[in-house]
Design an enzyme around this catalytic site. Structure first.
Site, PDB file in Angstrom:
ATOM      1  N   ASN A 157       0.800  -1.234   0.000  1.00  0.00           N
ATOM      2  CA  ASN A 157       0.000   0.000   0.000  1.00  0.00           C
ATOM      3  C   ASN A 157       0.828   1.278   0.000  1.00  0.00           C
ATOM      4  O   ASN A 157       0.353   2.318  -0.421  1.00  0.00           O
ATOM      5  CB  ASN A 157      -1.028  -0.014   1.138  1.00  0.00           C
ATOM      6  N   GLU A 255       5.270  -4.009  12.098  1.00  0.00           N
ATOM      7  CA  GLU A 255       4.255  -2.950  11.955  1.00  0.00           C
ATOM      8  C   GLU A 255       3.059  -3.596  11.277  1.00  0.00           C
ATOM      9  O   GLU A 255       3.162  -4.031  10.124  1.00  0.00           O
ATOM     10  CB  GLU A 255       4.780  -1.801  11.083  1.00  0.00           C
ATOM     11  N   CYS A 289      -2.986   1.396   6.710  1.00  0.00           N
ATOM     12  CA  CYS A 289      -2.994   0.840   8.063  1.00  0.00           C
ATOM     13  C   CYS A 289      -3.623   1.836   9.028  1.00  0.00           C
ATOM     14  O   CYS A 289      -4.165   1.464  10.055  1.00  0.00           O
ATOM     15  CB  CYS A 289      -1.590   0.482   8.491  1.00  0.00           C
ATOM     16  N   GLU A 469       8.878   2.925  13.458  1.00  0.00           N
ATOM     17  CA  GLU A 469       9.529   3.425  12.257  1.00  0.00           C
ATOM     18  C   GLU A 469       9.748   4.922  12.449  1.00  0.00           C
ATOM     19  O   GLU A 469       9.133   5.551  13.298  1.00  0.00           O
ATOM     20  CB  GLU A 469       8.617   3.270  11.034  1.00  0.00           C
TER      21      GLU A 469
HETATM   22  P1  NAD Z   1       0.558  -9.203   4.084  1.00  0.00           P
HETATM   23  O1  NAD Z   1       0.788  -9.579   5.502  1.00  0.00           O
HETATM   24  O2  NAD Z   1      -0.284 -10.091   3.258  1.00  0.00           O
HETATM   25  O3  NAD Z   1       1.941  -9.080   3.300  1.00  0.00           O
HETATM   26  C1  NAD Z   1       2.977  -8.240   3.748  1.00  0.00           C
HETATM   27  C2  NAD Z   1       4.292  -8.786   3.245  1.00  0.00           C
HETATM   28  O4  NAD Z   1       4.535 -10.042   3.896  1.00  0.00           O
HETATM   29  C3  NAD Z   1       4.323  -9.068   1.734  1.00  0.00           C
HETATM   30  O5  NAD Z   1       5.594  -8.739   1.222  1.00  0.00           O
HETATM   31  C4  NAD Z   1       4.088 -10.553   1.677  1.00  0.00           C
HETATM   32  O6  NAD Z   1       4.602 -11.164   0.504  1.00  0.00           O
HETATM   33  C5  NAD Z   1       4.833 -11.026   2.920  1.00  0.00           C
HETATM   34  N1  NAD Z   1       4.403 -12.335   3.427  1.00  0.00           N
HETATM   35  C6  NAD Z   1       3.186 -12.921   3.292  1.00  0.00           C
HETATM   36  N2  NAD Z   1       3.199 -14.142   3.881  1.00  0.00           N
HETATM   37  C7  NAD Z   1       4.428 -14.317   4.411  1.00  0.00           C
HETATM   38  C8  NAD Z   1       5.056 -15.369   5.127  1.00  0.00           C
HETATM   39  N3  NAD Z   1       4.397 -16.487   5.420  1.00  0.00           N
HETATM   40  N4  NAD Z   1       6.330 -15.196   5.505  1.00  0.00           N
HETATM   41  C9  NAD Z   1       7.008 -14.066   5.226  1.00  0.00           C
HETATM   42  N5  NAD Z   1       6.475 -13.047   4.524  1.00  0.00           N
HETATM   43  C10 NAD Z   1       5.199 -13.156   4.128  1.00  0.00           C
HETATM   44  O7  NAD Z   1       0.016  -7.703   4.085  1.00  0.00           O
HETATM   45  P2  NAD Z   1      -0.424  -6.824   2.846  1.00  0.00           P
HETATM   46  O8  NAD Z   1      -1.740  -7.344   2.364  1.00  0.00           O
HETATM   47  O9  NAD Z   1       0.690  -6.700   1.877  1.00  0.00           O
HETATM   48  O10 NAD Z   1      -0.603  -5.393   3.528  1.00  0.00           O
HETATM   49  C11 NAD Z   1      -1.766  -5.035   4.210  1.00  0.00           C
HETATM   50  C12 NAD Z   1      -1.556  -5.117   5.706  1.00  0.00           C
HETATM   51  O11 NAD Z   1      -0.414  -4.365   6.067  1.00  0.00           O
HETATM   52  C13 NAD Z   1      -2.703  -4.514   6.483  1.00  0.00           C
HETATM   53  O12 NAD Z   1      -2.991  -5.331   7.591  1.00  0.00           O
HETATM   54  C14 NAD Z   1      -2.153  -3.170   6.942  1.00  0.00           C
HETATM   55  O13 NAD Z   1      -2.760  -2.649   8.100  1.00  0.00           O
HETATM   56  C15 NAD Z   1      -0.726  -3.510   7.161  1.00  0.00           C
HETATM   57  N6  NAD Z   1       0.105  -2.310   7.106  1.00  0.00           N
HETATM   58  C16 NAD Z   1       0.622  -1.860   8.294  1.00  0.00           C
HETATM   59  C17 NAD Z   1       1.386  -0.700   8.310  1.00  0.00           C
HETATM   60  C18 NAD Z   1       1.968  -0.180   9.594  1.00  0.00           C
HETATM   61  O14 NAD Z   1       2.909   0.601   9.533  1.00  0.00           O
HETATM   62  N7  NAD Z   1       1.453  -0.562  10.742  1.00  0.00           N
HETATM   63  C19 NAD Z   1       1.630  -0.008   7.121  1.00  0.00           C
HETATM   64  C20 NAD Z   1       1.082  -0.504   5.940  1.00  0.00           C
HETATM   65  C21 NAD Z   1       0.324  -1.667   5.947  1.00  0.00           C
END
Ligand code: NAD
Length: 503
Positions: A157, A255, A289, A469
């Site tokens: 995102n 995060e 997020c 961060e």
């Molecule tokens: P996601 O957890 O599906 O994926 C995030 C990353 O993790 C991707 O690069 C993905 O390929 C990787 N990943 C997935 N499965 C994994 C595994 N088993 N082992 C290691 N890596 C793995 O999240 P998303 O759909 O890409 O992003 C949306 C989420 O991110 C939402 O929950 C949002 O709130 C959160 N987010 C949080 C922040 C913050 O700073 N708190 C910022 C942006 C997004």
């Protein structure tokens, strides 16, 4: 074009070279506004590729850690300057692969620019402590040491801002990096790394391995050569990353998700609060997020707020983010669209009142992409699933409340703790909210989104694990303290036992 130096069929970047994934498999990056448009082909990496990247980063660390921090910072300064020059092209690339409107992708690139300049400045600080020793002729201080190879896993995102939040502090501290971008948005991370390469980053200092989470991300997390992991993504994945790090006591920065709230008090500037709720709830199609997916409104102004809010939301222009008229773009992929549609059904079944939206948006050519109508549910009660679970889409739950205390209770009664906001002109209420809201970030008279890079960013409870961060807080994660004592007395002096001669 921002991408001219990177081929359309992209490779991994390991030890200063663009190399194919060893398994030869690939993943497609498609435009969510128009699925027929292929943005690029990116490698589907596996353990072997991760091994190569970590080996390269380990070798590069031996030299990079000894480069004076102000010299490391000069590379960041140069990169920031190129980011400024290419901002428009980078934003267009990002809108094509991610969907959010150009105004927002320009903001995403700007955040990377801000972070890169800020962390370059840290190259001449990286402050430690110098304190008096309790013994004579003895000097005591602490310095920051890099950790080694840092593994980074990022979401789709904020595909340039978030990699910059992680890479820039890590690099200025003297770490080397292996980054695995999100499979939906690798191009923006590639563009960022390309700029670092052009700025003079030595081979092996940053490496990209693209691929799926379980195939590429997890091998990176558990690799013995990786000293620390920084992850941003869902709470569900964060659990797995945490477990992957736990067995070797690997420092791990998580995060994760949010269920953020805007509280509108009865004395609020309602027009301002409506504007804030529209931007907080529907900016990035609610895929932030920090998105304001809950808006709690005092009963005295509930009806008026709802009417004004609904009018604004019904008028939102949904479309391709490259169109300057567009206010809200598509969702990132089919899974995300299906999740949003599922939660609309859940909201209806729970008895919430659907005020506007509630369907996939398909008219006027929108069926080419993953669009969903901006959606408002009214009369939501705090325990409903749509008021508790992260939807990550353009769905806002309006919750009525009768008192300030009740509003705070509603706000804090969720599993997450990222961002919260209050609209009020009452200074006492504002200060109480700042004190009592259990989130890492609190806004007064502004929506839940809009963090600036010079202060810590992160959340409590299921949003984070205590690290932050941005700001100097990021430096705390990417460095380790080393405490130094220098005794120039020419005799054995025992701390806590010998006392200084006062005569
Ligand atoms: P996601 O957890 O599906 O994926 C995030 C990353 O993790 C991707 O690069 C993905 O390929 C990787 N990943 C997935 N499965 C994994 C595994 N088993 N082992 C290691 N890596 C793995 O999240 P998303 O759909 O890409 O992003 C949306 C989420 O991110 C939402 O929950 C949002 O709130 C959160 N987010 C949080 C922040 C913050 O700073 N708190 C910022 C942006 C997004």
């Amino acid at each position: 074009m921002a991408t001219s130096a990177v081929p359309k069929v992209h490779k991994n970047y390991i030890n200063g070279e663009w190399v194919e994934a060893r398994g030869g498999r690939a993943l497609e990056d498609r435009n969510p506004a128009n699925r027929a448009e292929l943005i690029g082909i990116f490698p589907a990496s596996t353990q072997d590729d991760v091994n190569d990247a970590v080996d390269a980063a380990k070798a590069a660390f031996r030299k990079w850690r000894l480069v004076p921090a102000p010299k490391r910072a000069e590379i960041l300064y140069r990169a920031a300057e190129t980011l400024v020059k290419r901002k428009e092209d980078l934003a267009r690339d990002m809108t094509r692969e991610m969907g959010k409107p150009l105004s927002e992708t320009r903001g995403d690139v700007q955040e990377a620019i801000d972070m890169t300049y800020y962390m370059a400045g840290e190259g001449r600080r990286l402050s430690g402590q110098t304190v008096p020793s309790e013994l004579p002729n003895k000097f005591a201080m602490s310095v920051r040491e890099p950790l080694g190879v840092v593994g980074m896993i990022t979401p789709w995102n904020f595909p340039m801002a978030i990699p910059s939040w992680k890479m820039m502090p890590a690099l200025v501290c003297g770490n080397t990096v292996v980054i695995k971008p999100a499979t939906d948005t690798p191009l923006s991370t590639y563009n960022l790394v390309q700029i670092l390469i052009e700025a003079g980053l030595p081979a092996g200092v940053v490496n990209i391995v693209n691929g799926r989470g379980p195939d590429t991300g997890m091998p990176l997390v558990t690799h013995a050569g990786v000293a620390a992991v920084s992850f941003t993504g869902s709470t569900e994945t964060g659990h797995l990353v945490n477990q992957g790090c736990a067995t070797s006591f690997k420092p791990c920065h998580l995060e994760m998700g949010g269920k953020n709230i805007i509280i509108v008090m009865d004395d609020a500037n309602l027009e301002l609060a409506v504007e804030g709720a529209v931007w907080g709830g529907f900016g990035t199609s609610g895929q932030r997020c920090t998105a304001a997916s809950r808006v709690a409104v005092h009963k005295k102004v509930y009806k008026e707020f709802l009417d004004r809010f609904a009018d604004r939301v019904k008028a939102l222009k949904v479309g391709d983010g490259l169109d300057p008229e567009t206010e809200m773009g598509p969702l990132i992929n089919q899974t995300q669209l299906e999740t949003v549609m599922k939660y609309v059904e859940i909201g209806k079944a729970e008895g919430a009142k659907l005020v506007t939206g509630g369907h996939r948006a398909e008219s006027g050519g929108l069926a080419r992409g993953w669009y969903h109508e901006p959606t408002i549910f009214a009369d939501v009660t705090p325990k409903m699933r749509i008021a508790q679970e992260e939807i990550f889409g353009p769905v806002v739950a309006l919750i009525p409340f009768a008192s300030f205390d009740e509003a705070l209770e509603i706000a804090d009664d969720v599993a997450y703790g990222l961002s919260a906001s209050i609209y009020t002109r009452n200074v006492n209420q504002a200060y109480r909210a700042m004190r009592d809201l259990e989130t890492g970030i609190v806004y007064v008279n502004a929506p839940t989104i809009g963090a600036e890079i010079q202060l810590p960013f992160g959340g409590t409870k299921s949003t984070g694990n205590g690290h932050r961060e941005a700001g100097t807080a990021a430096i705390d994660f990417y460095s380790e303290w080393k405490t130094l004592y220098i005794d120039y007395s020419d005799r054995l002096q025992r701390a806590q036992i010998d006392t200084a001669d006062l005569s």
